[in-house]
Each structure stands twice: as structure tokens, then as C-alpha cells.
Scaffold this motif. Structure first.
Motif, PDB file in Angstrom:
ATOM      1  N   ASP A 123      -8.402 -52.968-101.374  1.00 46.11           N
ATOM      2  CA  ASP A 123      -8.390 -51.557-101.751  1.00 46.11           C
ATOM      3  C   ASP A 123      -8.628 -50.649-100.544  1.00 46.11           C
ATOM      4  OD1 ASP A 123     -11.046 -52.618-101.683  1.00 46.11           O
ATOM      5  OD2 ASP A 123     -11.783 -50.956-102.921  1.00 46.11           O
ATOM      6  N   LEU A 124      -9.507 -51.045 -99.637  1.00 47.02           N
ATOM      7  CA  LEU A 124      -9.757 -50.237 -98.442  1.00 47.02           C
ATOM      8  C   LEU A 124      -8.562 -50.275 -97.487  1.00 47.02           C
ATOM      9  CD1 LEU A 124     -13.488 -51.192 -97.730  1.00 47.02           C
ATOM     10  CD2 LEU A 124     -12.594 -49.156 -98.901  1.00 47.02           C
ATOM     11  N   ILE A 125      -7.964 -51.441 -97.334  1.00 44.61           N
ATOM     12  CA  ILE A 125      -6.770 -51.562 -96.485  1.00 44.61           C
ATOM     13  C   ILE A 125      -5.645 -50.709 -97.046  1.00 44.61           C
ATOM     14  CG2 ILE A 125      -4.949 -53.152 -95.739  1.00 44.61           C
ATOM     15  CD1 ILE A 125      -7.119 -55.278 -95.371  1.00 44.61           C
ATOM     16  N   GLU A 126      -5.484 -50.740 -98.359  1.00 46.28           N
ATOM     17  CA  GLU A 126      -4.431 -49.939 -98.998  1.00 46.28           C
ATOM     18  C   GLU A 126      -4.634 -48.447 -98.709  1.00 46.28           C
ATOM     19  OE1 GLU A 126      -2.125 -49.866-103.248  1.00 46.28           O
ATOM     20  OE2 GLU A 126      -4.272 -50.292-103.265  1.00 46.28           O
ATOM     21  N   LYS A 127      -5.866 -47.968 -98.773  1.00 45.71           N
ATOM     22  CA  LYS A 127      -6.154 -46.551 -98.500  1.00 45.71           C
ATOM     23  C   LYS A 127      -5.858 -46.195 -97.052  1.00 45.71           C
ATOM     24  CE  LYS A 127      -9.546 -46.082-102.149  1.00 45.71           C
ATOM     25  NZ  LYS A 127     -10.955 -45.989-102.516  1.00 45.71           N
ATOM     26  N   ILE A 128      -6.220 -47.065 -96.129  1.00 46.94           N
ATOM     27  CA  ILE A 128      -5.963 -46.812 -94.698  1.00 46.94           C
ATOM     28  C   ILE A 128      -4.464 -46.772 -94.436  1.00 46.94           C
ATOM     29  CG2 ILE A 128      -6.178 -47.796 -92.379  1.00 46.94           C
ATOM     30  CD1 ILE A 128      -8.938 -48.946 -93.406  1.00 46.94           C
ATOM     31  N   ARG A 133       0.724 -44.001 -93.481  1.00 43.81           N
ATOM     32  CA  ARG A 133       2.097 -43.730 -93.897  1.00 43.81           C
ATOM     33  C   ARG A 133       2.324 -42.217 -94.010  1.00 43.81           C
ATOM     34  NH1 ARG A 133       2.251 -46.996 -97.836  1.00 43.81           N
ATOM     35  NH2 ARG A 133       1.709 -45.511 -99.452  1.00 43.81           N
ATOM     36  N   MET A 134       1.338 -41.495 -94.513  1.00 41.34           N
ATOM     37  CA  MET A 134       1.451 -40.039 -94.642  1.00 41.34           C
ATOM     38  C   MET A 134       1.454 -39.362 -93.274  1.00 41.34           C
ATOM     39  SD  MET A 134      -0.905 -39.390 -98.036  1.00 41.34           S
ATOM     40  CE  MET A 134      -1.014 -37.652 -97.720  1.00 41.34           C
ATOM     41  N   GLN A 135       0.758 -39.966 -92.298  1.00 43.97           N
ATOM     42  CA  GLN A 135       0.724 -39.415 -90.935  1.00 43.97           C
ATOM     43  C   GLN A 135       2.051 -39.618 -90.214  1.00 43.97           C
ATOM     44  OE1 GLN A 135      -2.912 -39.939 -88.602  1.00 43.97           O
ATOM     45  NE2 GLN A 135      -1.676 -40.602 -86.881  1.00 43.97           N
ATOM     46  N   LYS A 136       2.820 -40.624 -90.630  1.00 44.56           N
ATOM     47  CA  LYS A 136       4.137 -40.942 -90.072  1.00 44.56           C
ATOM     48  C   LYS A 136       4.103 -41.195 -88.558  1.00 44.56           C
ATOM     49  CE  LYS A 136       6.476 -38.478 -93.710  1.00 44.56           C
ATOM     50  NZ  LYS A 136       7.288 -37.391 -94.141  1.00 44.56           N
ATOM     51  N   PRO A 137       3.327 -42.183 -88.129  1.00 48.22           N
ATOM     52  CA  PRO A 137       3.311 -42.482 -86.691  1.00 48.22           C
ATOM     53  C   PRO A 137       4.665 -43.047 -86.237  1.00 48.22           C
ATOM     54  CG  PRO A 137       2.136 -44.170 -87.914  1.00 48.22           C
ATOM     55  CD  PRO A 137       2.507 -43.096 -88.902  1.00 48.22           C
ATOM     56  N   HIS A 138       4.972 -42.848 -84.976  1.00 44.39           N
ATOM     57  CA  HIS A 138       6.229 -43.354 -84.408  1.00 44.39           C
ATOM     58  C   HIS A 138       6.010 -44.647 -83.631  1.00 44.39           C
ATOM     59  CE1 HIS A 138       8.330 -39.782 -85.667  1.00 44.39           C
ATOM     60  NE2 HIS A 138       7.370 -39.049 -85.121  1.00 44.39           N
ATOM     61  N   ILE A 139       4.788 -45.105 -83.567  1.00 42.38           N
ATOM     62  CA  ILE A 139       4.452 -46.323 -82.837  1.00 42.38           C
ATOM     63  C   ILE A 139       4.451 -47.493 -83.831  1.00 42.38           C
ATOM     64  CG2 ILE A 139       1.958 -45.975 -83.151  1.00 42.38           C
ATOM     65  CD1 ILE A 139       1.572 -47.095 -80.304  1.00 42.38           C
ATOM     66  N   PRO A 140       4.956 -48.661 -83.431  1.00 45.01           N
ATOM     67  CA  PRO A 140       4.875 -49.819 -84.328  1.00 45.01           C
ATOM     68  C   PRO A 140       3.414 -50.171 -84.631  1.00 45.01           C
ATOM     69  CG  PRO A 140       6.403 -50.255 -82.546  1.00 45.01           C
ATOM     70  CD  PRO A 140       5.693 -48.968 -82.203  1.00 45.01           C
ATOM     71  N   ILE A 141       3.168 -50.600 -85.858  1.00 44.51           N
ATOM     72  CA  ILE A 141       1.825 -50.925 -86.337  1.00 44.51           C
ATOM     73  C   ILE A 141       1.754 -52.416 -86.639  1.00 44.51           C
ATOM     74  CG2 ILE A 141       0.105 -50.500 -88.148  1.00 44.51           C
ATOM     75  CD1 ILE A 141       0.626 -47.921 -86.744  1.00 44.51           C
ATOM     76  N   VAL A 159      -0.658 -56.199-100.127  1.00 42.30           N
ATOM     77  CA  VAL A 159      -0.948 -54.783 -99.847  1.00 42.30           C
ATOM     78  C   VAL A 159      -0.267 -54.351 -98.552  1.00 42.30           C
ATOM     79  CG1 VAL A 159      -2.795 -53.204 -99.138  1.00 42.30           C
ATOM     80  CG2 VAL A 159      -3.105 -54.658-101.146  1.00 42.30           C
ATOM     81  N   ILE A 160      -0.332 -55.197 -97.539  1.00 43.58           N
ATOM     82  CA  ILE A 160       0.259 -54.858 -96.241  1.00 43.58           C
ATOM     83  C   ILE A 160       1.776 -54.739 -96.355  1.00 43.58           C
ATOM     84  CG2 ILE A 160       0.658 -55.732 -93.896  1.00 43.58           C
ATOM     85  CD1 ILE A 160      -2.239 -56.912 -94.082  1.00 43.58           C
ATOM     86  N   VAL A 161       2.405 -55.710 -96.991  1.00 45.23           N
ATOM     87  CA  VAL A 161       3.864 -55.690 -97.135  1.00 45.23           C
ATOM     88  C   VAL A 161       4.305 -54.475 -97.948  1.00 45.23           C
ATOM     89  CG1 VAL A 161       5.826 -56.903 -98.176  1.00 45.23           C
ATOM     90  CG2 VAL A 161       4.164 -58.168 -96.801  1.00 45.23           C
ATOM     91  N   GLU A 162       3.617 -54.204 -99.030  1.00 51.00           N
ATOM     92  CA  GLU A 162       3.978 -53.067 -99.881  1.00 51.00           C
ATOM     93  C   GLU A 162       3.743 -51.725 -99.219  1.00 51.00           C
ATOM     94  OE1 GLU A 162       1.943 -53.691-103.596  1.00 51.00           O
ATOM     95  OE2 GLU A 162       3.274 -55.351-104.159  1.00 51.00           O
ATOM     96  N   SER A 163       2.893 -51.686 -98.176  1.00 46.78           N
ATOM     97  CA  SER A 163       2.633 -50.423 -97.473  1.00 46.78           C
ATOM     98  C   SER A 163       3.866 -49.929 -96.744  1.00 46.78           C
ATOM     99  CB  SER A 163       1.492 -50.589 -96.468  1.00 46.78           C
ATOM    100  OG  SER A 163       1.936 -51.266 -95.293  1.00 46.78           O
ATOM    101  N   ASP A 164       4.733 -50.854 -96.365  1.00 44.14           N
ATOM    102  CA  ASP A 164       5.979 -50.530 -95.665  1.00 44.14           C
ATOM    103  C   ASP A 164       5.757 -49.738 -94.382  1.00 44.14           C
ATOM    104  OD1 ASP A 164       8.739 -50.878 -95.503  1.00 44.14           O
ATOM    105  OD2 ASP A 164       9.114 -48.872 -96.329  1.00 44.14           O
ATOM    106  N   ILE A 165       4.628 -49.970 -93.727  1.00 45.81           N
ATOM    107  CA  ILE A 165       4.351 -49.313 -92.455  1.00 45.81           C
ATOM    108  C   ILE A 165       4.055 -50.323 -91.354  1.00 45.81           C
ATOM    109  CG2 ILE A 165       1.882 -48.938 -92.860  1.00 45.81           C
ATOM    110  CD1 ILE A 165       2.299 -46.191 -91.425  1.00 45.81           C
ATOM    111  N   VAL A 166       3.636 -51.536 -91.731  1.00 40.07           N
ATOM    112  CA  VAL A 166       3.209 -52.538 -90.768  1.00 40.07           C
ATOM    113  C   VAL A 166       4.406 -53.334 -90.271  1.00 40.07           C
ATOM    114  CG1 VAL A 166       1.787 -54.610 -90.457  1.00 40.07           C
ATOM    115  CG2 VAL A 166       0.905 -52.657 -91.765  1.00 40.07           C
ATOM    116  N   SER A 167       4.480 -53.478 -88.932  1.00 42.48           N
ATOM    117  CA  SER A 167       5.588 -54.212 -88.306  1.00 42.48           C
ATOM    118  C   SER A 167       5.322 -55.711 -88.275  1.00 42.48           C
ATOM    119  CB  SER A 167       5.806 -53.710 -86.880  1.00 42.48           C
ATOM    120  OG  SER A 167       6.084 -52.333 -86.880  1.00 42.48           O
TER     121      SER A 167
END
Length: 169
Positions: A123-128, A133-141, A159-167
Motif C-alpha cells: 500500500d505504501l509503495i502504491e502511494k509513492i 506517476r502524477m509528477q511525470k518524471p522524464h528519468i527512467p525509474i 503493484v509495481i507492474v500496475e504502476s506503469d512507471i517503473v522501468s
């Protein structure tokens, strides 16, 4: 030290863990090796000079890495969404090539109490990750996880896969 590293066979630079507040090392011994030498454990507490230091020095470290045609990975550790957001922004603005979110076992103690090890709290990882994702960084995560039991690992990876932000994990 970075110039020496750059001439080695290392594949890149990993700087970290960087936190918002400067951190002293844990007071107890930081390294333990098994009697047979087959494994070791550490509990250094992620000592580092904190955000003000890295705002000044991380851009220089990135330029040095790139001058030697090496990638720079900034390993960061936060204790709130806001801290992770600030540190990802620092890595991006400093010229790092990738930021690694340290969700692993940090062995960090504050006022006699151990900080939560994020790897065990989906749950904490999902919030982070949602805040990132809302910040929209341009650097790979990327993320660093603690060794986890299979059922916990499955939940965290989902949770990580569903976040669609982690490389990468």
C-alpha cells in the motif's frame, strides 16, 4: 575516487542512498560475515550528506560519469511521498541516467524505532508510485527490493507492474 572508478571495468556509477536529511551511520557494527564466509549482512543505516549536499555535488558527479561514457544511477531513499518526489526531481535535474527507488531493507532507526521497510508494504509503495506517476518524471525509474517471501514478492511486483512507471525491478 570517481576518476579511479571510471578507469575500472565497472559498467557505471551508482550513488546512494541519497536521502533528504543527512544521515549518520548506525552506531552498531555495520558489517557481519558468516563464519564460513558464504554470506554477509550489513546495517550501515544509509549514511549520506543529504539533499543540500547532493544538490551541489550530484550534477558534478553526473558530468564526471558522462565524461567517462558511464551512466549514473542515483539510488534514493525517502520516508514519505514528498521526499521521494523531491529526490526523483533532484536526480532528474542533476543529469542522472536512472533513479533507483530504495524500497529495500534500509536498517534505518530514528529515536530508537526502526523505520518501515517499504518492500513489505504494498500500500505504501502504491502511494509513492502513484505520486510519482502524477509528477511525470522524464528519468527512467527502477526499484530496489528487499529479499521477500514469495507471496509478499508477488503482491509487491503486482503493484509495481500496475504502476506503469517503473522501468525495471
Amino acid at each position: 575516487d570517481l576518476d579511479v572508478l571510471a578507469t575500472s571495468k565497472a559498467g557505471g556509477y551508482v550513488i546512494g542512498s541519497i536521502s533528504v536529511k543527512a544521515r549518520l551511520p548506525n552506531t552498531e557494527g555495520g558489517f557481519w560475515k558468516s563464519k564460513d564466509g558464504s554470506y554477509a549482512l550489513n546495517s550501515f543505516g544509509m549514511p549520506n550528506m543529504g539533499l543540500p549536499y547532493f544538490k551541489k555535488h550530484l550534477p558534478l558527479i553526473a558530468r564526471m560519469a558522462h565524461a567517462h561514457h558511464q551512466p549514473l544511477i542515483a539510488n534514493i531513499v525517502g520516508f514519505s511521498n514528498t521526499e521521494f518526489l523531491r529526490l526523483v526531481q533532484l536526480a532528474e535535474e542533476s543529469g542522472a541516467d536512472l533513479v533507483e527507488l530504495n524500497f529495500g531493507c534500509p536498517n534505518v532507526w530514528e529515536s530508537g524505532k526502526q523505520e518501515k521497510i517499504l518492500s513489505y508494504h504494498a500500500d505504501l509503495i502504491e502511494k509513492i508510485l502513484s505520486a510519482l506517476r502524477m509528477q511525470k518524471p522524464h528519468i527512467p525509474i527502477g526499484v530496489k527490493l528487499a529479499p521477500l517471501p514469495p507471496h509478499t514478492l508477488r503482491d509487491i511486483v503486482q503493484v509495481i507492474v500496475e504502476s506503469d512507471i517503473v522501468s525495471f525491478v
